[in-house]
Scaffold this motif. Structure first.
Motif, PDB file in Angstrom:
ATOM      1  N   ALA A 184       0.857  -1.187   0.000  1.00  0.00           N
ATOM      2  CA  ALA A 184       0.000   0.000   0.000  1.00  0.00           C
ATOM      3  C   ALA A 184       0.894   1.239   0.000  1.00  0.00           C
ATOM      4  N   PRO A 185       0.422   2.367  -0.544  1.00  0.00           N
ATOM      5  CA  PRO A 185       1.247   3.571  -0.639  1.00  0.00           C
ATOM      6  C   PRO A 185       1.283   4.361   0.666  1.00  0.00           C
ATOM      7  N   VAL A 186       1.736   3.716   1.721  1.00  0.00           N
ATOM      8  CA  VAL A 186       1.788   4.350   3.027  1.00  0.00           C
ATOM      9  C   VAL A 186       3.194   4.217   3.594  1.00  0.00           C
ATOM     10  N   GLY A 187       3.537   5.151   4.483  1.00  0.00           N
ATOM     11  CA  GLY A 187       4.845   5.115   5.104  1.00  0.00           C
ATOM     12  C   GLY A 187       5.697   6.306   4.706  1.00  0.00           C
ATOM     13  N   GLU A 188       6.836   6.420   5.359  1.00  0.00           N
ATOM     14  CA  GLU A 188       7.698   7.591   5.195  1.00  0.00           C
ATOM     15  C   GLU A 188       8.185   7.766   3.754  1.00  0.00           C
ATOM     16  N   THR A 189       8.566   6.668   3.103  1.00  0.00           N
ATOM     17  CA  THR A 189       9.111   6.791   1.751  1.00  0.00           C
ATOM     18  C   THR A 189       8.041   7.232   0.757  1.00  0.00           C
ATOM     19  N   TRP A 190       6.836   6.682   0.888  1.00  0.00           N
ATOM     20  CA  TRP A 190       5.745   7.113   0.012  1.00  0.00           C
ATOM     21  C   TRP A 190       5.405   8.586   0.252  1.00  0.00           C
ATOM     22  N   ASP A 191       5.424   9.008   1.506  1.00  0.00           N
ATOM     23  CA  ASP A 191       5.188  10.423   1.806  1.00  0.00           C
ATOM     24  C   ASP A 191       6.247  11.302   1.138  1.00  0.00           C
ATOM     25  N   PHE A 192       7.488  10.815   1.160  1.00  0.00           N
ATOM     26  CA  PHE A 192       8.588  11.560   0.524  1.00  0.00           C
ATOM     27  C   PHE A 192       8.370  11.656  -0.984  1.00  0.00           C
ATOM     28  N   ILE A 193       7.953  10.563  -1.600  1.00  0.00           N
ATOM     29  CA  ILE A 193       7.693  10.569  -3.044  1.00  0.00           C
ATOM     30  C   ILE A 193       6.606  11.575  -3.391  1.00  0.00           C
ATOM     31  N   ARG A 194       5.533  11.593  -2.600  1.00  0.00           N
ATOM     32  CA  ARG A 194       4.448  12.550  -2.866  1.00  0.00           C
ATOM     33  C   ARG A 194       4.930  13.990  -2.683  1.00  0.00           C
ATOM     34  N   THR A 195       5.799  14.219  -1.703  1.00  0.00           N
ATOM     35  CA  THR A 195       6.355  15.555  -1.488  1.00  0.00           C
ATOM     36  C   THR A 195       7.205  15.981  -2.673  1.00  0.00           C
TER      37      THR A 195
END
Length: 274
Positions: A197-208
């Motif tokens: 699932a697209p959750v977690g610190e790395t996914w948040d970084f990608i969205r940023t």
């Protein structure tokens, strides 16, 4: 003492079977760890014969190993990143022969090994700015991976390019505030995470990174990035779903290349405004 191959032959004869196969033993406890994994978690054995460099920066563990077939290879946190054999990786990321970089303004996010900067400068761009957080990675690659980066990491600023050492997100915010725009933005940062699932610190970084990168991109500009192994279907789909959520809307194409040091096919993305 019988070798594994001898034992295999004896068993084949005893059980009258042609289905047995010699499997070389995994070598454990050696000075050099020669095993890594593919993106879909297959074990890969490398012909590494030397630890060329090893250090720990404030951000990650940095190693440069020598492979008999791949040359020197950069590992970050014990994951293979790029080797002297991997020009195809950089050329596919930049879509060499397809994109025209002459006279263009370019921003590289990450790219501490210097390979992308080195190859882009051959295309006669107007100017390239590279935002890399880890000075130690650049020092190591400058010394031990000059085959892929030439001498571009020798200097931090020339008429052709500038390397800024720092957090790329903070500098993107500054570019946004200053109204600075680029023809191309390269996301040469983390790979797509192997999660369900697209959750977690790395996914948040990608969205940023998405959010800020498209704000510094010209209306006809392109965002180019690497994805992950082409067998990681679920994770690639999750990444594409994040692209589909972006506003203004974007569209994308993909390219593939077999990367020698990864020992697998890798997927790359080219993203533009819809």
């Amino acid at each position: 003492m019988k070798t594994m191959r001898t034992v295999e032959l004896i068993l084949r004869q005893k059980f009258d079977s042609d289905r047995s196969k010699y499997l070389p033993p995994i070598k454990r406890g050696g000075y050099i760890d020669i095993y890594m994994t593919s993106s879909d978690e297959r074990i890969i054995e490398y012909d590494i014969d030397q630890v060329v460099y090893e250090a720990r920066s404030p951000f990650q563990k940095i190693q440069i190993m020598h492979s008999k077939t791949l040359g020197n290879m950069l590992l970050l946190d014990e994951l293979q990143n790029i080797a002297e054999s991997d020009l195809i990786y950089t050329e596919t990321l930049m879509c060499r022969g397809v994109e025209n970089y002459e006279g263009k303004e370019i921003c590289i996010l990450g790219g501490g090994d210097g390979a992308l900067l080195y190859e882009l400068l051959k295309e006669n761009p107007k100017h390239v700015v590279m935002l890399e957080i880890d000075e130690i990675v650049m020092q190591a690659c400058n010394k031990y991976l000059s085959v892929i980066c030439g001498d571009v990491l020798e200097k931090r600023k020339t008429d052709q390019y500038e390397i800024i050492v720092g957090d790329c997100v903070e500098y993107l915010k500054k570019f946004i505030a200053d109204g600075r725009k680029f023809d191309y933005v390269f996301g040469d940062l983390t790979d797509i995470p192997i999660t369900d699932a697209p959750v977690g610190e790395t996914w948040d970084f990608i969205r940023t990174i998405f959010e800020h990168s498209f704000k510094v991109l010209k209306p006809d500009g392109k965002y180019l990035t690497h994805g992950n192994g082409s067998t990681c279907k679920v994770q690639l789909r999750l990444f594409e779903e994040q692209l589909d959520l972006l506003r203004p809307k974007v569209k994308y194409t993909t390219t593939k290349a077999f990367v020698p040091s990864f020992m697998e096919e890798w997927l790359f993305y080219q993203v533009t405004f819809a």
